[in-house]
Scaffold this motif. Structure first.
Motif, PDB file in Angstrom:
ATOM      1  N   GLU A 285       0.823  -1.213   0.000  1.00 31.56           N
ATOM      2  CA  GLU A 285       0.000   0.000   0.000  1.00 31.56           C
ATOM      3  C   GLU A 285       0.857   1.263   0.000  1.00 31.56           C
ATOM      4  O   GLU A 285       0.604   2.211  -0.745  1.00 31.56           O
ATOM      5  CB  GLU A 285      -0.934   0.016   1.211  1.00 31.56           C
ATOM      6  N   ASP A 286       1.893   1.283   0.832  1.00 28.55           N
ATOM      7  CA  ASP A 286       2.766   2.452   0.921  1.00 28.55           C
ATOM      8  C   ASP A 286       3.428   2.731  -0.425  1.00 28.55           C
ATOM      9  O   ASP A 286       3.440   3.863  -0.922  1.00 28.55           O
ATOM     10  CB  ASP A 286       3.831   2.232   2.002  1.00 28.55           C
ATOM     11  N   SER A 287       3.964   1.685  -1.034  1.00 33.14           N
ATOM     12  CA  SER A 287       4.604   1.829  -2.344  1.00 33.14           C
ATOM     13  C   SER A 287       3.590   2.234  -3.404  1.00 33.14           C
ATOM     14  O   SER A 287       3.898   3.026  -4.308  1.00 33.14           O
ATOM     15  CB  SER A 287       5.277   0.514  -2.738  1.00 33.14           C
TER      16      SER A 287
ATOM     17  N   LYS B 100      -2.972  16.178  -7.703  1.00 38.47           N
ATOM     18  CA  LYS B 100      -3.219  14.790  -7.297  1.00 38.47           C
ATOM     19  C   LYS B 100      -1.933  14.127  -6.817  1.00 38.47           C
ATOM     20  O   LYS B 100      -1.956  13.286  -5.910  1.00 38.47           O
ATOM     21  CB  LYS B 100      -3.825  13.992  -8.457  1.00 38.47           C
ATOM     22  N   ALA B 101      -0.806  14.487  -7.424  1.00 42.77           N
ATOM     23  CA  ALA B 101       0.478  13.931  -6.995  1.00 42.77           C
ATOM     24  C   ALA B 101       0.732  14.271  -5.530  1.00 42.77           C
ATOM     25  O   ALA B 101       1.113  13.408  -4.729  1.00 42.77           O
ATOM     26  CB  ALA B 101       1.603  14.481  -7.871  1.00 42.77           C
ATOM     27  N   ILE B 102       0.499  15.515  -5.178  1.00 36.25           N
ATOM     28  CA  ILE B 102       0.689  15.947  -3.784  1.00 36.25           C
ATOM     29  C   ILE B 102      -0.329  15.278  -2.873  1.00 36.25           C
ATOM     30  O   ILE B 102      -0.002  14.854  -1.758  1.00 36.25           O
ATOM     31  CB  ILE B 102       0.584  17.478  -3.702  1.00 36.25           C
ATOM     32  N   GLU B 103      -1.559  15.168  -3.349  1.00 38.83           N
ATOM     33  CA  GLU B 103      -2.633  14.546  -2.556  1.00 38.83           C
ATOM     34  C   GLU B 103      -2.288  13.112  -2.160  1.00 38.83           C
ATOM     35  O   GLU B 103      -2.467  12.723  -1.003  1.00 38.83           O
ATOM     36  CB  GLU B 103      -3.934  14.580  -3.369  1.00 38.83           C
ATOM     37  N   TYR B 104      -1.779  12.328  -3.104  1.00 41.35           N
ATOM     38  CA  TYR B 104      -1.442  10.936  -2.792  1.00 41.35           C
ATOM     39  C   TYR B 104      -0.274  10.844  -1.806  1.00 41.35           C
ATOM     40  O   TYR B 104      -0.242   9.956  -0.957  1.00 41.35           O
ATOM     41  CB  TYR B 104      -1.126  10.160  -4.072  1.00 41.35           C
ATOM     42  N   TYR B 105       0.662  11.754  -1.910  1.00 40.02           N
ATOM     43  CA  TYR B 105       1.780  11.742  -0.959  1.00 40.02           C
ATOM     44  C   TYR B 105       1.317  12.155   0.433  1.00 40.02           C
ATOM     45  O   TYR B 105       1.819  11.651   1.444  1.00 40.02           O
ATOM     46  CB  TYR B 105       2.907  12.652  -1.448  1.00 40.02           C
ATOM     47  N   ILE B 106       0.362  13.068   0.502  1.00 37.07           N
ATOM     48  CA  ILE B 106      -0.184  13.455   1.803  1.00 37.07           C
ATOM     49  C   ILE B 106      -0.881  12.265   2.460  1.00 37.07           C
ATOM     50  O   ILE B 106      -0.687  11.987   3.656  1.00 37.07           O
ATOM     51  CB  ILE B 106      -1.152  14.649   1.655  1.00 37.07           C
ATOM     52  N   ILE B 107      -1.688  11.539   1.690  1.00 41.90           N
ATOM     53  CA  ILE B 107      -2.351  10.339   2.217  1.00 41.90           C
ATOM     54  C   ILE B 107      -1.315   9.347   2.721  1.00 41.90           C
ATOM     55  O   ILE B 107      -1.432   8.796   3.823  1.00 41.90           O
ATOM     56  CB  ILE B 107      -3.233   9.692   1.128  1.00 41.90           C
ATOM     57  N   ARG B 108      -0.291   9.106   1.917  1.00 43.67           N
ATOM     58  CA  ARG B 108       0.775   8.171   2.294  1.00 43.67           C
ATOM     59  C   ARG B 108       1.470   8.611   3.578  1.00 43.67           C
ATOM     60  O   ARG B 108       1.679   7.818   4.500  1.00 43.67           O
ATOM     61  CB  ARG B 108       1.790   8.072   1.151  1.00 43.67           C
ATOM     62  N   ASN B 109       1.836   9.873   3.643  1.00 42.54           N
ATOM     63  CA  ASN B 109       2.610  10.360   4.782  1.00 42.54           C
ATOM     64  C   ASN B 109       1.781  10.431   6.060  1.00 42.54           C
ATOM     65  O   ASN B 109       2.315  10.280   7.161  1.00 42.54           O
ATOM     66  CB  ASN B 109       3.223  11.719   4.457  1.00 42.54           C
ATOM     67  N   LYS B 110       0.482  10.634   5.916  1.00 42.36           N
ATOM     68  CA  LYS B 110      -0.387  10.581   7.092  1.00 42.36           C
ATOM     69  C   LYS B 110      -0.473   9.156   7.621  1.00 42.36           C
ATOM     70  O   LYS B 110      -0.447   8.923   8.839  1.00 42.36           O
ATOM     71  CB  LYS B 110      -1.777  11.113   6.748  1.00 42.36           C
ATOM     72  N   LYS B 111      -0.576   8.199   6.702  1.00 49.40           N
ATOM     73  CA  LYS B 111      -0.616   6.795   7.121  1.00 49.40           C
ATOM     74  C   LYS B 111       0.672   6.373   7.816  1.00 49.40           C
ATOM     75  O   LYS B 111       0.663   5.539   8.719  1.00 49.40           O
ATOM     76  CB  LYS B 111      -0.874   5.892   5.902  1.00 49.40           C
TER      77      LYS B 111
ATOM     78  N   ASP C 285      -1.599  15.890  13.493  1.00 55.64           N
ATOM     79  CA  ASP C 285      -2.925  16.509  13.358  1.00 55.64           C
ATOM     80  C   ASP C 285      -2.834  18.027  13.296  1.00 55.64           C
ATOM     81  O   ASP C 285      -3.621  18.677  12.612  1.00 55.64           O
ATOM     82  CB  ASP C 285      -3.815  16.083  14.534  1.00 55.64           C
ATOM     83  N   SER C 286      -1.907  18.600  14.044  1.00 54.58           N
ATOM     84  CA  SER C 286      -1.726  20.056  14.012  1.00 54.58           C
ATOM     85  C   SER C 286      -0.318  20.375  13.519  1.00 54.58           C
ATOM     86  O   SER C 286       0.656  19.744  13.941  1.00 54.58           O
ATOM     87  CB  SER C 286      -1.943  20.667  15.399  1.00 54.58           C
ATOM     88  N   LEU C 287      -0.217  21.340  12.610  1.00 55.94           N
ATOM     89  CA  LEU C 287       1.053  21.698  12.004  1.00 55.94           C
ATOM     90  C   LEU C 287       1.636  22.945  12.657  1.00 55.94           C
ATOM     91  O   LEU C 287       0.899  23.843  13.077  1.00 55.94           O
ATOM     92  CB  LEU C 287       0.878  21.941  10.504  1.00 55.94           C
ATOM     93  N   LYS C 288       2.952  22.994  12.727  1.00 55.13           N
ATOM     94  CA  LYS C 288       3.639  24.161  13.264  1.00 55.13           C
ATOM     95  C   LYS C 288       3.665  25.253  12.201  1.00 55.13           C
ATOM     96  O   LYS C 288       4.172  25.054  11.096  1.00 55.13           O
ATOM     97  CB  LYS C 288       5.068  23.798  13.674  1.00 55.13           C
ATOM     98  N   GLN C 289       3.120  26.411  12.527  1.00 52.01           N
ATOM     99  CA  GLN C 289       3.065  27.493  11.558  1.00 52.01           C
ATOM    100  C   GLN C 289       4.361  28.302  11.564  1.00 52.01           C
ATOM    101  O   GLN C 289       4.901  28.637  12.621  1.00 52.01           O
ATOM    102  CB  GLN C 289       1.876  28.413  11.854  1.00 52.01           C
TER     103      GLN C 289
END
Length: 376
Positions: free
Chosen positions: A52-54, A71-82, A88-92
């Protein structure tokens, strides 16, 4: 003897099946449309599987290759969240006061003999920025360009002056392919340096050091993610290279940590932002103020001075969905496209190209491939 041959056959079969199962290996065989259709049609096979990760990484990569940058960025975000990389909260990070213009970058470039930049491998925008800097860096004495993804087995690159599939892996992204074309046009010496050695960071640095000739001009190093880091408990390529050169180098990271959220000032005075890295892994983090997408051509294509034209001005036949549109230089054979975009629905599509002239338009769908000569 028969027993040995049987074991060898079983082993080779296992290796073959493993390569077919790992989705990333698909990109080495069918780089564009076939890879896209296979991956999207086999989602159920990979999601929840050990690959799945690959699979998510591969989806991100192929979408960056076919012009679907969001979409390229979207899939990497899903991967990196998994993987737990994104909290959950990002440092601004407030970028007020960090805005720069090109002259600010030029002044930095002049202070060093070696300038290192990095990229996220799924973000073509990073490659477009490096493309935009090549001519400037050349004028400032930088004549050598070390590229992580470059394949040293492509022995005819300088004869052709354009990239093909074997030139590298990420060079199959048309934006990266155009970076290669631009560097060759400007007369850069290209240095391949990546390795499969277990001591990858040290050997990468060794490879650059052996091929870099200071007497022939300054050096640009372009790598992925943390490879250009100058410090750290685990020595990366950048730190090894800096120690070998026995001089300071410039390191600018376009990749920012997953837990960081840049906050841009409301003013539109600056497009680029440069902030000192408080961790000292790099000299600076480089940010670009995002802009809304008004067409399928993102704003950063203007950094490469590409022209655009509506697809329907050169091609008005019915389109099946999905269809991959490719633009090729007229005299290039088996080359990485100058531009390509996957059309998934009815929309007003623009194509992009570097200068006016004759090109080949390729239209690829499940029924096959058609090619047309076009004037842009």
């Amino acid at each position: 003897m028969k027993h040995t041959l049987l074991l060898l056959f079983i082993f080779l079969s296992f290796i073959s099946n493993a390569q077919e199962t790992n989705p990333f290996s698909i990109l080495y065989n069918d780089m564009y449309f076939k890879a896209y259709t296979h991956l999207t049609e086999n989602e159920d096979k990979y999601l929840g599987d050990k690959y799945e990760d690959s699979y998510l990484e591969t989806l991100g990569t192929i979408h960056s290759f076919i012009g679907k940058y969001d979409k390229a960025i979207e899939y990497y975000i899903i991967r990196n969240k998994k993987k737990g990389y994104i909290p959950d909260s990002l440092k601004q990070i407030d970028l007020s006061g960090s805005g720069i213009v090109q002259d600010d970058l030029n002044n930095l470039y002049t202070k060093y003999n070696v300038a290192m930049f990095n990229e996220s491998h799924h973000i073509s925008q990073h490659r477009a920025f490096i493309y935009s800097q090549l001519e400037i860096l050349k004028s400032l004495g930088y004549n050598q360009l070390a590229l992580e993804t470059l394949n040293d087995k492509d022995s005819t690159l300088y004869e052709r002056n354009y990239p093909v599939k074997k030139t590298g892996f990420y060079t199959n992204d048309p934006v990266y392919g155009n970076l290669i074309r631009k560097a060759l046009e400007l007369g850069f010496k290209l240095i391949p340096y990546d390795t499969k050695n277990m001591r990858r960071e040290k050997v990468q640095a060794d490879n650059i050091f052996k091929q870099y000739n200071p007497a022939k001009g300054k050096l640009i190093v372009y790598g992925g993610y943390g490879h250009i880091a100058e410090t750290g408990e685990y020595k990366m390529m950048g730190q090894h290279l800096k120690n070998m050169l026995e001089e300071d180098v410039l390191s600018i990271s376009q990749f920012t940590h997953y837990h960081i959220k840049p906050v841009f000032p409301a003013s539109n005075d600056y497009e680029f932002f440069l902030q000192k890295d408080s961790t000292n892994y790099f000299d600076y983090f480089f940010y670009t103020k995002p802009k809304s997408l008004v067409s399928n051509i993102p704003y950063w294509y203007k950094w490469m001075n590409f022209k655009t034209k509506p697809l329907n001005e050169i091609y008005n036949k019915p389109i099946n969905y999905p269809t991959l549109i490719q633009i090729h230089n007229i005299n290039e054979k088996d080359a990485v496209p100058v531009y390509q975009y996957l059309i998934e629905k009815e929309e007003d599509v623009l194509i992009a190209y570097p200068k006016s002239g004759e090109y080949k338009l390729k239209v690829i769908d499940k029924n096959g491939e058609s090619e047309f000569k076009v004037v842009l």
